[in-house]
Design a protein around this motif. Structure first.
Motif, PDB file in Angstrom:
ATOM      1  N   TYR A   1      -0.858  14.113   3.428  1.00  0.00           N
ATOM      2  CA  TYR A   1      -1.882  13.076   3.545  1.00  0.00           C
ATOM      3  C   TYR A   1      -2.018  12.708   5.022  1.00  0.00           C
ATOM      4  CZ  TYR A   1      -3.998   8.470   3.333  1.00  0.00           C
ATOM      5  OH  TYR A   1      -4.810   7.399   3.526  1.00  0.00           O
TER       6      TYR A   1
ATOM      7  N   ASP B   1       6.253  12.684  -1.787  1.00  0.00           N
ATOM      8  CA  ASP B   1       5.051  11.911  -2.104  1.00  0.00           C
ATOM      9  C   ASP B   1       4.490  12.482  -3.397  1.00  0.00           C
ATOM     10  OD1 ASP B   1       2.447  10.894  -2.329  1.00  0.00           O
ATOM     11  OD2 ASP B   1       2.203  10.736  -0.156  1.00  0.00           O
TER      12      ASP B   1
ATOM     13  N   ASN C   1      -2.450  16.976  -0.131  1.00  0.00           N
ATOM     14  CA  ASN C   1      -3.771  16.352  -0.097  1.00  0.00           C
ATOM     15  C   ASN C   1      -4.454  16.739   1.217  1.00  0.00           C
ATOM     16  OD1 ASN C   1      -5.964  14.644   0.019  1.00  0.00           O
ATOM     17  ND2 ASN C   1      -4.790  12.749   0.005  1.00  0.00           N
TER      18      ASN C   1
ATOM     19  N   VAL D   1      -5.339  -1.642  -3.916  1.00  0.00           N
ATOM     20  CA  VAL D   1      -4.536  -0.868  -2.960  1.00  0.00           C
ATOM     21  C   VAL D   1      -3.084  -1.307  -3.141  1.00  0.00           C
ATOM     22  CG1 VAL D   1      -4.070  -0.432  -0.513  1.00  0.00           C
ATOM     23  CG2 VAL D   1      -6.435  -0.604  -1.318  1.00  0.00           C
ATOM     24  N   LEU D   2      -2.223  -0.349  -3.458  1.00  0.00           N
ATOM     25  CA  LEU D   2      -0.827  -0.681  -3.764  1.00  0.00           C
ATOM     26  C   LEU D   2       0.044   0.561  -3.560  1.00  0.00           C
ATOM     27  CD1 LEU D   2       0.352  -3.387  -5.345  1.00  0.00           C
ATOM     28  CD2 LEU D   2       0.961  -1.676  -7.039  1.00  0.00           C
TER      29      LEU D   2
ATOM     30  N   SER E   1       1.222   6.357  -3.619  1.00  0.00           N
ATOM     31  CA  SER E   1       0.077   5.508  -3.401  1.00  0.00           C
ATOM     32  C   SER E   1      -0.402   5.142  -4.802  1.00  0.00           C
ATOM     33  CB  SER E   1      -1.030   6.234  -2.637  1.00  0.00           C
ATOM     34  OG  SER E   1      -2.190   5.425  -2.661  1.00  0.00           O
TER      35      SER E   1
ATOM     36  N   THR F   1       2.080  11.207  -5.315  1.00  0.00           N
ATOM     37  CA  THR F   1       0.798  10.586  -5.642  1.00  0.00           C
ATOM     38  C   THR F   1      -0.103  11.526  -6.455  1.00  0.00           C
ATOM     39  OG1 THR F   1       0.877   9.242  -3.646  1.00  0.00           O
ATOM     40  CG2 THR F   1      -1.283   9.570  -4.628  1.00  0.00           C
ATOM     41  N   PHE F   2      -0.195  12.786  -6.042  1.00  0.00           N
ATOM     42  CA  PHE F   2      -1.116  13.706  -6.716  1.00  0.00           C
ATOM     43  C   PHE F   2      -0.610  14.126  -8.089  1.00  0.00           C
ATOM     44  CE2 PHE F   2      -4.556  15.729  -3.917  1.00  0.00           C
ATOM     45  CZ  PHE F   2      -4.784  14.536  -3.267  1.00  0.00           C
TER      46      PHE F   2
ATOM     47  N   THR G   1      -2.490   3.136  -5.461  1.00  0.00           N
ATOM     48  CA  THR G   1      -3.938   2.978  -5.324  1.00  0.00           C
ATOM     49  C   THR G   1      -4.696   4.027  -6.140  1.00  0.00           C
ATOM     50  OG1 THR G   1      -3.473   2.350  -3.034  1.00  0.00           O
ATOM     51  CG2 THR G   1      -5.757   2.892  -3.560  1.00  0.00           C
ATOM     52  N   LYS G   2      -4.079   5.186  -6.320  1.00  0.00           N
ATOM     53  CA  LYS G   2      -4.771   6.345  -6.892  1.00  0.00           C
ATOM     54  C   LYS G   2      -4.607   6.386  -8.415  1.00  0.00           C
ATOM     55  CE  LYS G   2      -5.409   7.009  -2.483  1.00  0.00           C
ATOM     56  NZ  LYS G   2      -4.526   7.844  -1.663  1.00  0.00           N
TER      57      LYS G   2
ATOM     58  N   LEU H   1      -9.190   8.607  -4.423  1.00  0.00           N
ATOM     59  CA  LEU H   1      -9.156   9.501  -5.577  1.00  0.00           C
ATOM     60  C   LEU H   1      -8.393   8.834  -6.711  1.00  0.00           C
ATOM     61  CD1 LEU H   1      -5.966  10.953  -5.561  1.00  0.00           C
ATOM     62  CD2 LEU H   1      -6.907  11.559  -3.354  1.00  0.00           C
TER      63      LEU H   1
ATOM     64  N   GLU I   1       5.185  16.785   0.144  1.00  0.00           N
ATOM     65  CA  GLU I   1       4.056  16.315  -0.654  1.00  0.00           C
ATOM     66  C   GLU I   1       3.662  17.529  -1.489  1.00  0.00           C
ATOM     67  OE1 GLU I   1       1.080  13.826   1.466  1.00  0.00           O
ATOM     68  OE2 GLU I   1      -0.384  15.107   0.476  1.00  0.00           O
TER      69      GLU I   1
ATOM     70  N   SER J   1       0.862  -1.183   0.000  1.00  0.00           N
ATOM     71  CA  SER J   1       0.000   0.000   0.000  1.00  0.00           C
ATOM     72  C   SER J   1       0.896   1.230   0.000  1.00  0.00           C
ATOM     73  CB  SER J   1      -0.904   0.026   1.245  1.00  0.00           C
ATOM     74  OG  SER J   1      -0.127   0.236   2.409  1.00  0.00           O
ATOM     75  N   GLY J   2       0.288   2.385  -0.245  1.00  0.00           N
ATOM     76  CA  GLY J   2       1.047   3.630  -0.154  1.00  0.00           C
ATOM     77  C   GLY J   2       1.601   3.823   1.250  1.00  0.00           C
ATOM     78  N   MET J   3       0.811   3.488   2.266  1.00  0.00           N
ATOM     79  CA  MET J   3       1.270   3.645   3.648  1.00  0.00           C
ATOM     80  C   MET J   3       2.394   2.661   3.984  1.00  0.00           C
ATOM     81  SD  MET J   3       0.091   6.292   4.968  1.00  0.00           S
ATOM     82  CE  MET J   3       0.791   6.012   6.592  1.00  0.00           C
TER      83      MET J   3
HETATM   84  C1  LIG Z   1      -3.897   7.669  -0.402  1.00  0.00           C
HETATM   85  C2  LIG Z   1      -2.602   8.363  -0.178  1.00  0.00           C
HETATM   86  C3  LIG Z   1      -1.585   7.758   0.557  1.00  0.00           C
HETATM   87  C4  LIG Z   1      -1.757   6.393   1.218  1.00  0.00           C
HETATM   88  O1  LIG Z   1      -1.811   5.387   0.262  1.00  0.00           O
HETATM   89  P1  LIG Z   1      -2.602   3.985   0.487  1.00  0.00           P
HETATM   90  O2  LIG Z   1      -2.405   3.301  -0.814  1.00  0.00           O
HETATM   91  O3  LIG Z   1      -4.011   4.336   0.808  1.00  0.00           O
HETATM   92  O4  LIG Z   1      -1.933   3.295   1.627  1.00  0.00           O
HETATM   93  C5  LIG Z   1      -0.390   8.433   0.696  1.00  0.00           C
HETATM   94  N1  LIG Z   1      -0.210   9.661   0.159  1.00  0.00           N
HETATM   95  C6  LIG Z   1      -1.176  10.286  -0.534  1.00  0.00           C
HETATM   96  C7  LIG Z   1      -0.933  11.635  -1.092  1.00  0.00           C
HETATM   97  C8  LIG Z   1      -2.411   9.661  -0.730  1.00  0.00           C
HETATM   98  O5  LIG Z   1      -3.378  10.295  -1.405  1.00  0.00           O
END
Ligand SMILES: *Cc1c(COP(=O)(O)O)cnc(C)c1O
Length: 369
Positions: free
Chosen positions: A99, A173, A148, A207-208, A195, A175-176, A197-198, A314, A144, A74-76
């Motif tokens: 986040y 981070d 977020n 979830v990854l 993450s 992710t966005f 996941t997004k 998201l 980040e 997961s991202g976490m």
């Molecule tokens: C969702 C998110 C995470 C956590 O990721 P998971 O895959 O839910 O564990 C970390 N950083 C950001 C910016 C996120 O949006």
């Protein structure tokens, strides 16, 4: 097969990398390798140490970010693996609007005496630098950008320079932004967190997470992170990784449409009387209007949409929304009326029509007396 050149554009890499060798009758796609163990004396040996499906995903993401990727469960899992590398009693400087899982993980580690953290406005380069300078034990700068859900932007090159001058490691981070909008390693970061996941997966079905480090062979940070993954066991499932790889193939076209939709929706929201403020960094698919009617208006909005789904998370092809302050962990500096929109790839007129009728319902009840 000839090696893929390094001069390919991200769209081409997303489609082409991480494929099996081109031989007669070879499948175009890597298989989902379900294996807990491998025939001995090879490079992998055991299912916690490696998997060919992870490798295919890591190959594509690594090329897109310009580094070497590691997939996590997961991202976490990826984020806490980075925090795990910080020495006992060290300091971490992080965005107050990171986040909220990241902020909670820092608080948890701090409460157990593992490290200490200072939360800063990541858009204020001077304040971030001062926070690092004020702590002689500072070992890690967590960035980040955009944040977020406040959507603040950090000056990554300036912050990386300031951090490195103090011997502080820099993690971003991403992710966005995704690697299509921002490649933190090329801006001076040491580690990129995702993450997956997004946006990378993009279909709200997995979830990854992932980490990416700069590439030199035998890279010490990569080795340390891989070592943590081997020992802590925060490994992804082969099927989840395959889904994320499948998502990566269309990242560029999904983002192109989602971003065009988001920009248009941000423009229209800015003119709407129920909206006090629109947060939109000018790229990406997340828009955060702050409703004039505060929490009640935000809650009504999420109840009145029919097309937009009221859901957390998201980056999927489907548009979702939520009022972030419905979560107790969200900091009080995030406005009560802030609704985070994750804009998908549907038709923008359908999205707007649904949002407009829900805004009207939310606004009418708030001001209708
Ligand atoms: C969702 C998110 C995470 C956590 O990721 P998971 O895959 O839910 O564990 C970390 N950083 C950001 C910016 C996120 O949006």
């Amino acid at each position: 097969m000839p090696e893929l050149g390094n001069d390919l554009s991200p769209a081409t890499i997303a489609v082409t990398a991480g494929r099996p060798p081109r031989e007669p009758d070879a499948a175009l796609n890597p298989p989902i390798t379900m294996a807990s163990t491998y025939v001995a004396t090879g490079d992998v040996e055991y299912g916690r140490f490696g998997n060919p499906t992870w490798t295919a995903f890591e190959d594509v993401l690594g090329r897109l970010e310009g580094g070497r990727a590691l997939a996590f469960s997961s991202g976490m899992a990826a984020a806490t693996t980075v925090l795990d590398l910080v020495g006992q009693g060290a300091g971490v400087v992080a965005p107050r609007h990171a986040y909220n899982g990241t902020v909670m993980a820092l608080g948890d580690l701090e409460s157990r005496g593992r490290l200490h953290s200072r939360l800063v406005d990541i858009a204020d380069t001077a304040a971030v630098t001062a926070a690092m300078e004020a702590d002689p034990d500072c070992a890690l700068l967590w960035i980040e950008s955009p944040t977020n859900p406040a959507l603040e932007l950090a000056d990554i090159p300036a912050l990386a320079d300031a951090a490195h001058a103090l011997g502080v490691r820099v993690v971003v981070d991403n992710t966005f932004a995704t690697p299509l909008a921002q490649q933190p390693l090329s801006l001076g970061a040491d580690i990129v967190v995702h993450s997956a996941t997004k946006f990378l997966s993009g279909h709200s079905d997995v979830v990854l997470g992932a980490l990416v480090t700069a590439d030199p062979e035998g890279d010490e940070v990569h080795t340390a992170l891989k070592g943590r993954r081997d020992l802590a066991g925060a490994i992804p499932g082969p099927f989840e990784t395959w889904l994320a790889l499948r998502g990566l193939r269309t990242l560029h076209v999904r983002l192109e449409r989602a971003q065009a939709n988001a920009a248009e929706i941000a423009r229209r929201l800015a003119d709407h009387p129920a909206v006090a403020e629109v947060r939109y960094p000018g790229f990406g698919a997340i828009v955060a209007p702050v409703l004039a009617g505060g929490a009640p208006a935000g809650d009504l909005l999420t109840r009145h949409t029919r097309l937009w789904v009221h859901a957390t998370s998201l980056g999927g092809v489907e548009s979702t929304l939520e009022r972030r302050r419905r979560w107790k962990a969200e900091p009080a500096t995030i406005p009560e009326g802030l609704v985070r929109l994750s804009v998908g790839i549907e038709d923008v007129e359908d999205l707007w029509a649904d949002l407009a009728q829900a805004l009207e319902a939310a606004d009418g009840v708030t001001h209708g007396g």
